[in-house]
Design a protein around this motif. Structure first.
Motif, short mmCIF file in Angstrom:
data_model
loop_
_atom_site.label_atom_id
_atom_site.label_comp_id
_atom_site.label_asym_id
_atom_site.label_seq_id
_atom_site.Cartn_x
_atom_site.Cartn_y
_atom_site.Cartn_z
N THR A 59 0.83 -1.21 0.00
CA THR A 59 0.00 0.00 0.00
C THR A 59 0.86 1.25 0.00
N GLY A 90 0.63 3.48 -3.23
CA GLY A 90 0.01 4.77 -2.94
C GLY A 90 0.92 5.94 -3.25
N PRO A 136 -0.03 9.11 1.54
CA PRO A 136 -0.82 9.26 0.30
C PRO A 136 -2.31 9.43 0.58
N PHE A 137 -2.84 8.72 1.59
CA PHE A 137 -4.26 8.84 1.91
C PHE A 137 -4.58 10.24 2.44
#
Length: 308
Positions: free
Chosen positions: A37, A41, A285-286
């Motif tokens: 992830t 990401g 990134p989120f």
């Protein structure tokens, strides 16, 4: 000088995370998913910034380098941890340990500098909006990033050079899941007073300088906003600085938890280290995508291109 016998060290033993044998598979899958992830990401952030011309601004230029640094930081430590969990082979060569320590210091230091540079960029955008383009010109942005890379590399080389001059004792077990400088110094039979002095002076200066730039930038931003407070200005400042402030809080919070508020290999130290090394690069990134309208629009455009 420590009393243990000195030896010519060819390898170290990395204990890794204190996980029960029956739980190895679960934690391996968990950390593998978090690592993938992180890589995917952050690569997506870099790709979007590269493809969308609207993101060719100083803020996203710095963000792309931060994303690359986060990928690199995770790749220095997590794959080795995953291999150890899968194979249960804890040994690593002396040169492998020193090499990974060198790159670990580089990318930790680079993250630190990039967050400071991004804070200054936000300060200029809010406090000097009419002069933003002139002040944050392309040449200055390239210089700031290049300078960050150079100082981080010299900083890492300096500490690595001081480490390799040391002799190590018969006990070569590192009670950690990554190659931390302080953990290695504890294994040395040599006098480490110079190493500790450099850590607290040169290292402390670098990190306090970056933290000072971040705090100074946001204090100045807050002062400017509160002079003529309004809901519109507060919302604009939050939309401009919210993502970066969240990442800064996560970065320095976990960094402080690892090196200031936990001094032994206990549960708090383990949790803080995992948050710092694994969770923080994954969440960045989120944070930037969920709270950033430009990134969302670039992602939607990229998805539409793929569909049609």
């Amino acid at each position: 000088m420590r009393p243990e016998n000195q030896t010519s060290v060819s390898e170290f033993l990395l204990l890794g995370l204190p996980i029960r044998p029956g739980q190895q598979g679960v934690f391996f899958s968990l950390f593998l998913g978090m690592y993938l992830t992180t890589v995917l990401g952050n690569l997506l952030i870099i790709l979007l910034i590269r493809l969308d011309s609207r993101l060719h601004t100083p803020m996203y230029f710095f963000l792309s380098h931060l994303a690359f640094s986060d990928i690199s930081l995770s790749s220095v430590t997590v794959p080795k941890m995953l291999v150890n969990m899968q194979t249960r082979q804890q040994s690593i060569s002396y040169m492998g340990c020193i090499s990974q320590l060198y790159f670990f210091i580089i990318f930790v230091c680079l993250d630190n500098f990039l967050l400071a540079v991004m804070a200054y960029d936000r300060y200029v955008a809010i406090c000097h909006p009419l002069h933003y383009i002139a002040m944050m010109r392309e040449g200055l942005c390239v210089l700031l990033v290049s300078g960050s890379w150079m100082v981080a590399s010299v900083h890492a080389f300096f500490h690595t050079l001081l480490l390799v001059r040391l002799s190590f004792c018969a006990d070569i077990t590192i009670t950690h899941f990554f190659y931390d400088l302080t953990a290695l110094l504890k294994l040395s039979c040599s006098d480490i007073s110079l190493n500790m002095l450099v850590i607290f002076t040169e290292g402390g200066f670098i990190y306090l300088l970056s933290l000072g730039i971040v705090l100074g930038s946001y204090i100045r931003i807050g002062t400017i906003i509160l002079r003529v407070p309004s809901t519109k200005r507060l919302l604009k400042a939050f939309s401009t600085c919210g993502s970066h402030l969240s990442v800064v809080s996560l970065y320095y919070g976990t960094l402080a938890a690892v090196y200031l508020f936990s001094s032994s290999w206990d549960s708090k130290h383990i949790i803080a280290s995992v948050l710092y090394m694994v969770v923080t690069p994954m969440l960045n990134p989120f944070i930037y995508s969920l709270r950033n309208r430009d990134i969302k629009q670039a992602l939607e455009m990229c998805v539409n291109r793929v569909k049609f």
